[in-house]
Scaffold this motif. Structure first.
Motif, PDB file in Angstrom:
ATOM      1  N   GLY A  44       0.762  -1.084   0.087  1.00 36.30           N
ATOM      2  CA  GLY A  44       0.045  -0.094   0.043  1.00 36.30           C
ATOM      3  C   GLY A  44       0.721   1.479   0.134  1.00 36.30           C
ATOM      4  O   GLY A  44       1.951   1.242   0.758  1.00 36.30           O
ATOM      5  N   GLY A  45       0.313   2.123  -0.624  1.00 36.08           N
ATOM      6  CA  GLY A  45       1.145   3.570  -0.840  1.00 36.08           C
ATOM      7  C   GLY A  45       0.545   4.559   0.120  1.00 36.08           C
ATOM      8  O   GLY A  45      -0.072   4.282   1.008  1.00 36.08           O
ATOM      9  N   PRO A  46       1.080   5.759  -0.139  1.00 38.74           N
ATOM     10  CA  PRO A  46       1.990   6.286  -1.030  1.00 38.74           C
ATOM     11  C   PRO A  46       3.546   5.608  -1.018  1.00 38.74           C
ATOM     12  O   PRO A  46       3.714   5.195   0.077  1.00 38.74           O
ATOM     13  CB  PRO A  46       2.265   7.666  -0.811  1.00 38.74           C
ATOM     14  N   PHE A  47       4.187   5.885  -2.265  1.00 40.84           N
ATOM     15  CA  PHE A  47       5.436   5.013  -2.432  1.00 40.84           C
ATOM     16  C   PHE A  47       6.568   5.949  -2.355  1.00 40.84           C
ATOM     17  O   PHE A  47       6.448   6.853  -3.383  1.00 40.84           O
ATOM     18  CB  PHE A  47       5.248   4.027  -3.535  1.00 40.84           C
ATOM     19  N   THR A  48       7.468   5.941  -1.609  1.00 47.08           N
ATOM     20  CA  THR A  48       8.576   6.846  -1.573  1.00 47.08           C
ATOM     21  C   THR A  48       9.508   6.520  -3.071  1.00 47.08           C
ATOM     22  O   THR A  48       9.967   7.621  -3.521  1.00 47.08           O
ATOM     23  CB  THR A  48       9.301   6.804  -0.652  1.00 47.08           C
ATOM     24  N   GLU A  49       9.338   5.357  -3.494  1.00 45.95           N
ATOM     25  CA  GLU A  49      10.149   5.104  -4.713  1.00 45.95           C
ATOM     26  C   GLU A  49       9.573   5.738  -5.857  1.00 45.95           C
ATOM     27  O   GLU A  49      10.428   6.265  -6.846  1.00 45.95           O
ATOM     28  CB  GLU A  49      10.020   3.559  -4.973  1.00 45.95           C
ATOM     29  N   ILE A  50       8.267   6.072  -5.818  1.00 48.94           N
ATOM     30  CA  ILE A  50       7.914   7.069  -6.946  1.00 48.94           C
ATOM     31  C   ILE A  50       8.323   8.448  -6.988  1.00 48.94           C
ATOM     32  O   ILE A  50       8.656   9.012  -7.884  1.00 48.94           O
ATOM     33  CB  ILE A  50       6.187   7.063  -7.130  1.00 48.94           C
ATOM     34  N   VAL A  51       8.339   8.981  -5.808  1.00 51.57           N
ATOM     35  CA  VAL A  51       8.835  10.363  -5.688  1.00 51.57           C
ATOM     36  C   VAL A  51      10.321  10.320  -5.926  1.00 51.57           C
ATOM     37  O   VAL A  51      10.866  11.418  -6.473  1.00 51.57           O
ATOM     38  CB  VAL A  51       8.619  10.683  -4.081  1.00 51.57           C
ATOM     39  N   GLU A  52      11.139   9.463  -5.799  1.00 51.23           N
ATOM     40  CA  GLU A  52      12.418   9.581  -6.177  1.00 51.23           C
ATOM     41  C   GLU A  52      12.767   9.022  -7.455  1.00 51.23           C
ATOM     42  O   GLU A  52      14.056   9.018  -7.860  1.00 51.23           O
ATOM     43  CB  GLU A  52      13.099   8.579  -4.868  1.00 51.23           C
ATOM     44  N   SER A  53      12.215   8.608  -8.245  1.00 48.15           N
ATOM     45  CA  SER A  53      12.310   8.490  -9.603  1.00 48.15           C
ATOM     46  C   SER A  53      11.967   9.703 -10.162  1.00 48.15           C
ATOM     47  O   SER A  53      11.115  10.804  -9.924  1.00 48.15           O
ATOM     48  CB  SER A  53      11.247   7.491  -9.938  1.00 48.15           C
ATOM     49  N   ASP A  54      12.458   9.963 -11.770  1.00 52.87           N
ATOM     50  CA  ASP A  54      12.193  10.941 -12.394  1.00 52.87           C
ATOM     51  C   ASP A  54      10.881  11.005 -13.164  1.00 52.87           C
ATOM     52  O   ASP A  54      10.209  12.046 -13.556  1.00 52.87           O
ATOM     53  CB  ASP A  54      13.243  11.032 -13.551  1.00 52.87           C
ATOM     54  N   ILE A  55      10.521   9.700 -13.529  1.00 52.64           N
ATOM     55  CA  ILE A  55       9.243   9.479 -14.139  1.00 52.64           C
ATOM     56  C   ILE A  55       8.534   8.139 -13.719  1.00 52.64           C
ATOM     57  O   ILE A  55       9.226   7.161 -13.420  1.00 52.64           O
ATOM     58  CB  ILE A  55       9.480   9.114 -15.705  1.00 52.64           C
ATOM     59  N   PHE A  56       7.179   8.494 -13.593  1.00 51.94           N
ATOM     60  CA  PHE A  56       6.169   7.460 -13.038  1.00 51.94           C
ATOM     61  C   PHE A  56       5.262   7.288 -14.143  1.00 51.94           C
ATOM     62  O   PHE A  56       4.629   8.178 -14.664  1.00 51.94           O
ATOM     63  CB  PHE A  56       5.602   7.945 -11.953  1.00 51.94           C
ATOM     64  N   ILE A  57       5.082   6.127 -14.514  1.00 50.90           N
ATOM     65  CA  ILE A  57       3.985   5.502 -15.482  1.00 50.90           C
ATOM     66  C   ILE A  57       3.085   4.559 -15.193  1.00 50.90           C
ATOM     67  O   ILE A  57       3.382   3.415 -14.409  1.00 50.90           O
ATOM     68  CB  ILE A  57       4.743   4.918 -16.724  1.00 50.90           C
ATOM     69  N   ASN A  58       1.798   4.880 -14.779  1.00 55.04           N
ATOM     70  CA  ASN A  58       0.773   4.106 -14.081  1.00 55.04           C
ATOM     71  C   ASN A  58      -0.026   3.450 -15.151  1.00 55.04           C
ATOM     72  O   ASN A  58      -0.572   3.874 -16.087  1.00 55.04           O
ATOM     73  CB  ASN A  58      -0.230   4.940 -13.365  1.00 55.04           C
ATOM     74  N   CYS A  59       0.168   2.055 -15.267  1.00 54.76           N
ATOM     75  CA  CYS A  59      -0.533   1.184 -16.502  1.00 54.76           C
ATOM     76  C   CYS A  59      -1.353   0.197 -15.614  1.00 54.76           C
ATOM     77  O   CYS A  59      -1.737  -0.927 -16.443  1.00 54.76           O
ATOM     78  CB  CYS A  59       0.406   0.520 -17.345  1.00 54.76           C
ATOM     79  N   ILE A  60      -1.943   0.339 -14.531  1.00 52.78           N
ATOM     80  CA  ILE A  60      -2.698  -0.588 -13.785  1.00 52.78           C
ATOM     81  C   ILE A  60      -4.091  -0.665 -14.452  1.00 52.78           C
ATOM     82  O   ILE A  60      -4.391   0.212 -15.078  1.00 52.78           O
ATOM     83  CB  ILE A  60      -2.916  -0.559 -12.326  1.00 52.78           C
ATOM     84  N   TYR A  61      -4.832  -1.551 -14.272  1.00 52.71           N
ATOM     85  CA  TYR A  61      -6.111  -2.123 -14.326  1.00 52.71           C
ATOM     86  C   TYR A  61      -6.873  -1.736 -13.316  1.00 52.71           C
ATOM     87  O   TYR A  61      -6.993  -2.659 -12.156  1.00 52.71           O
ATOM     88  CB  TYR A  61      -6.524  -3.157 -15.119  1.00 52.71           C
ATOM     89  N   LEU A  62      -7.551  -0.830 -12.654  1.00 50.79           N
ATOM     90  CA  LEU A  62      -7.979  -0.498 -11.622  1.00 50.79           C
ATOM     91  C   LEU A  62      -9.424  -1.226 -11.449  1.00 50.79           C
ATOM     92  O   LEU A  62     -10.454  -0.828 -12.209  1.00 50.79           O
ATOM     93  CB  LEU A  62      -8.186   0.920 -11.270  1.00 50.79           C
ATOM     94  N   SER A  63      -9.689  -2.010 -10.502  1.00 48.34           N
ATOM     95  CA  SER A  63     -10.834  -2.804 -10.772  1.00 48.34           C
ATOM     96  C   SER A  63     -11.336  -2.588  -8.862  1.00 48.34           C
ATOM     97  O   SER A  63     -12.638  -3.145  -8.695  1.00 48.34           O
ATOM     98  CB  SER A  63     -10.757  -4.200 -10.666  1.00 48.34           C
ATOM     99  N   GLU A  64     -10.739  -2.004  -8.183  1.00 45.32           N
ATOM    100  CA  GLU A  64     -11.301  -1.842  -6.822  1.00 45.32           C
ATOM    101  C   GLU A  64     -10.422  -0.781  -5.907  1.00 45.32           C
ATOM    102  O   GLU A  64      -9.430  -0.202  -6.407  1.00 45.32           O
ATOM    103  CB  GLU A  64     -11.011  -3.402  -5.937  1.00 45.32           C
ATOM    104  N   GLU A  65     -11.135  -0.423  -4.760  1.00 45.32           N
ATOM    105  CA  GLU A  65     -10.343   0.769  -3.982  1.00 45.32           C
ATOM    106  C   GLU A  65      -9.067   0.126  -3.709  1.00 45.32           C
ATOM    107  O   GLU A  65      -8.808  -0.865  -3.108  1.00 45.32           O
ATOM    108  CB  GLU A  65     -11.312   1.145  -2.965  1.00 45.32           C
ATOM    109  N   ILE A  66      -8.119   0.905  -3.666  1.00 43.38           N
ATOM    110  CA  ILE A  66      -6.536   0.783  -3.288  1.00 43.38           C
ATOM    111  C   ILE A  66      -6.054   2.177  -2.807  1.00 43.38           C
ATOM    112  O   ILE A  66      -6.455   3.220  -2.952  1.00 43.38           O
ATOM    113  CB  ILE A  66      -5.677   0.246  -4.219  1.00 43.38           C
ATOM    114  N   ALA A  67      -4.890   2.021  -2.104  1.00 41.46           N
ATOM    115  CA  ALA A  67      -4.399   3.046  -1.617  1.00 41.46           C
ATOM    116  C   ALA A  67      -3.644   3.844  -2.654  1.00 41.46           C
ATOM    117  O   ALA A  67      -3.453   3.389  -3.535  1.00 41.46           O
ATOM    118  CB  ALA A  67      -3.310   2.901  -0.341  1.00 41.46           C
ATOM    119  N   PRO A  68      -3.830   5.262  -2.642  1.00 38.62           N
ATOM    120  CA  PRO A  68      -3.181   6.053  -3.623  1.00 38.62           C
ATOM    121  C   PRO A  68      -1.545   5.796  -3.662  1.00 38.62           C
ATOM    122  O   PRO A  68      -0.978   5.323  -2.662  1.00 38.62           O
ATOM    123  CB  PRO A  68      -3.036   7.533  -3.074  1.00 38.62           C
TER     124      PRO A  68
END
Length: 369
Positions: A224-248
């Protein structure tokens, strides 16, 4: 017995150049005994179909006027891609095979879904055509979501790329220029990396010259997020298929730390109006002519790409891949009352209709058809 008639409609969405049927899959359907009518491509450059009308005609299709689907017999099946014009509200009496984006409680879902309920039609949503293992029978994989500047500037005003090579050539140049400025190539984090879209993202990032790529999927996000690894990357690409509620995955609070390197978010999934959107840092989609949304952050600035029909950047390649994957199911659509893929899709439609307010479930006369 008269043949089943398929009617390929012209797309309403600006800068949508893809097609659910291609000349090749059209020929295959006609060879299997279907009759295929194809609406003439819009003359407007921003809506012109990537395949010429003559290609469909040579494949055996009958060309018909743009927008004529509203007046065809109710037993003809309407085939399309993107959602119908939201400014119109007349009831829909036909069965439509299309993406409608109204089964996951997106903004305006009641109005969109209610059109079929009120008209007595059926929505076979392309997003929910699934095989016996619950996998989508067809989904768009490309382009990858690699961040792009304004498209017209780099495509001679076409608004799309003729080929993947043309797109990658431009992106490689952008990566090289960025490397000269930063002294390194960007670190990219991709969530959904094991899915169709995510695999395409990884593949294209590699081809574009990105070497530091974090490939995340369900195992990496399970905590569960939020994830520091995203913040520490230069580019974040989200490709998930959202089917239920998840943490940001990321939120505004997580972006305010001093360790942020993130400067580009490309939300390929574009669940902007979904109440469970895992990237709640923006609230509007971007477009090909204005592909980025600037957030009120600095050091570094942060841009969001949220184009909800991104595969239209490569309309020929993405249409071919999608339509070929869809073809086995389309060949069975005349048996939709007994074929599992179509049965499941209609059952889901009926289930969603049952959740509509009562006034939107009532079948009413449609003066337009």
């Amino acid at each position: 017995m008269a043949p089943t008639v398929l009617h390929l409609r012209a797309e309403d969405k600006p800068l949508e150049h893809r097609s659910a049927l291609t000349p090749t899959t059209t020929r295959a359907l006609i060879s299997a005994g279907y009759k295929v009518n194809v609406e003439r491509s819009p003359t407007s450059a921003i809506r012109k179909r990537i395949f010429d009308d003559s290609e469909f005609e040579k494949a055996g299709a009958t060309l018909v006027p743009e927008g004529s689907w509203v007046d065809i017999p109710s037993d003809h099946l309407v085939i399309g891609l993107k959602e119908l014009d939201e400014t119109k509200d007349f009831p829909l009496k036909h069965s439509h095979v299309t993406f409608a984006h109204c089964f996951k409680n997106q903004g305006g879902w009641e109005k969109a879904l209610g059109r079929w309920s009120r008209g007595g039609g059926v929505l076979y949503d392309l997003e929910f055509l699934q095989d016996d293992k619950g996998r989508r029978v067809a989904a768009f994989e490309h382009p990858d979501g690699t961040p792009l500047p304004g498209v017209d500037e780099f495509t001679d005003g076409k608004g799309y790329y003729v080929s993947e090579d043309e797109m990658l050539q431009q992106i490689r140049g952008d990566v090289a220029r960025g490397e000269k400025i930063a002294g390194r190539r960007p670190r990219v984090l991709i969530i959904g990396a094991l899915g169709r879209c995510g695999r395409g993202a990884v593949d294209a990032c590699v081809k574009a010259g990105c070497e530091d790529i974090l490939r995340w999927d369900m195992a990496e996000t399970a905590k569960g997020g939020p994830f520091t690894e995203i913040v520490e990357s230069d580019i974040f690409i989200n490709c998930i298929y959202l089917s239920e509620e998840i943490a940001p995955f990321v939120n505004m609070d997580s972006l305010k730390g001093s360790n942020r390197k993130l400067s580009v978010v490309c939300d390929v999934s574009c669940d902007t109006s979904n109440p469970h959107n895992p990237i709640p840092i923006y609230n509007a989609n971007s477009t090909f002519d204005k592909p980025t949304i600037q957030l009120s952050l600095s050091n570094p600035p942060l841009s969001v790409i949220s184009i909800d029909h991104l595969p239209s950047l490569l309309p020929a390649e993405s249409s071919d891949a999608f339509s070929n994957d869809l073809l086995p199911s389309m060949l069975e659509i005349q048996n939709r009352s007994s074929h599992p893929v179509w049965q499941r899709a209609e059952e889901l439609f009926r289930k969603k209709v049952a959740t509509l307010p009562a006034e939107l479930q009532k079948v009413e006369h449609d003066e337009h058809v």
